[in-house]
Scaffold this active site. Structure first.
Site, PDB file in Angstrom:
ATOM      1  N   VAL A   1       4.373  -2.051   0.737  1.00 58.89           N
ATOM      2  CA  VAL A   1       3.626  -0.786   0.673  1.00 58.89           C
ATOM      3  C   VAL A   1       4.589   0.337   1.032  1.00 58.89           C
ATOM      4  CG1 VAL A   1       1.704   0.562   1.544  1.00 58.89           C
ATOM      5  CG2 VAL A   1       1.447  -1.914   1.268  1.00 58.89           C
TER       6      VAL A   1
ATOM      7  N   HIS B   1       5.294   2.553   7.756  1.00 58.30           N
ATOM      8  CA  HIS B   1       4.375   2.016   8.757  1.00 58.30           C
ATOM      9  C   HIS B   1       5.123   1.131   9.736  1.00 58.30           C
ATOM     10  CE1 HIS B   1       4.428  -0.625   5.209  1.00 58.30           C
ATOM     11  NE2 HIS B   1       4.325  -1.638   6.056  1.00 58.30           N
TER      12      HIS B   1
HETATM   13  P1  DGP Z   1       5.181  -4.315   4.372  1.00 56.33           P
HETATM   14  O1  DGP Z   1       5.767  -5.595   3.893  1.00 56.33           O
HETATM   15  O2  DGP Z   1       5.882  -3.836   5.655  1.00 56.33           O
HETATM   16  O3  DGP Z   1       5.123  -3.246   3.313  1.00 56.33           O
HETATM   17  O4  DGP Z   1       3.714  -4.687   4.825  1.00 56.33           O
HETATM   18  C1  DGP Z   1       2.573  -4.131   4.282  1.00 56.33           C
HETATM   19  C2  DGP Z   1       1.384  -4.739   5.002  1.00 56.33           C
HETATM   20  O5  DGP Z   1       0.220  -4.050   4.538  1.00 56.33           O
HETATM   21  C3  DGP Z   1       1.131  -6.218   4.730  1.00 56.33           C
HETATM   22  O6  DGP Z   1       1.259  -6.941   5.957  1.00 56.33           O
HETATM   23  C4  DGP Z   1      -0.289  -6.305   4.212  1.00 56.33           C
HETATM   24  C5  DGP Z   1      -0.864  -4.949   4.515  1.00 56.33           C
HETATM   25  N1  DGP Z   1      -1.772  -4.427   3.502  1.00 56.33           N
HETATM   26  C6  DGP Z   1      -1.533  -4.343   2.174  1.00 56.33           C
HETATM   27  N2  DGP Z   1      -2.588  -3.788   1.546  1.00 56.33           N
HETATM   28  C7  DGP Z   1      -3.516  -3.509   2.512  1.00 56.33           C
HETATM   29  C8  DGP Z   1      -4.797  -2.927   2.489  1.00 56.33           C
HETATM   30  O7  DGP Z   1      -5.336  -2.525   1.457  1.00 56.33           O
HETATM   31  N3  DGP Z   1      -5.439  -2.820   3.690  1.00 56.33           N
HETATM   32  C9  DGP Z   1      -4.885  -3.240   4.866  1.00 56.33           C
HETATM   33  N4  DGP Z   1      -5.597  -3.084   5.975  1.00 56.33           N
HETATM   34  N5  DGP Z   1      -3.650  -3.784   4.928  1.00 56.33           N
HETATM   35  C10 DGP Z   1      -2.983  -3.931   3.754  1.00 56.33           C
END
Ligand code: DGP
Length: 120
Positions: A97, A101
């Protein structure tokens, strides 16, 4: 705000998420696919794709993310046993994403590795 960014949509309440903290600069919510009993994502409201994209003027904002992380860690009773903060940057780190974060992970002993995945 980036139109096709899922975290911008969560921040703007266009998509549901379990939000556990918010202030004027920061929103934090539970990871949809938790790797630990506590797995919170801490995001700036400002759309910054990766930590490599931060500007000098974002330094205070990055500090705010960490202050929020400490506050959330206390709220989840992690201050004694500890926790891990992870930022993935780009494809080799497995970033999926592209809205900056922090991952706040805790609630169980974490492996002594900085690798991404279920072992974090
Ligand atoms: P990264 O690999 O650092 O980009 O992790 C992205 C994180 O975001 C992954 O652990 C799953 C989480 N994630 C992806 N889509 C969504 C979503 O729609 N809602 C929530 N709450 N988390 C999400």
């Amino acid at each position: 705000m980036s139109a096709d960014c899922i975290f911008c949509k969560i921040i703007n309440r266009e998509l549901d998420a379990d939000i556990v903290y918010e202030d004027e600069d920061v929103v934090a919510f539970k990871d949809i696919n938790p790797a630990a009993p506590v797995h919170i994502l801490i995001t700036p409201r400002k759309h910054i794709p990766t930590i490599m994209d931060m500007e000098k003027s974002d330094e205070a904002l990055i500090g705010r993310l960490h202050s929020a992380a400490n506050e959330i860690a206390r709220a989840f009773k992690l201050e004694k046993k500890g926790y891990r903060i992870v930022i993935n940057c780009g494809s080799d780190a497995g970033q999926i994403v592209f809205h900056l974060h922090l991952h706040l992970l805790g609630g169980r002993p974490l492996l002594q590795t900085i690798a991404k995945g279920r072992g974090v």
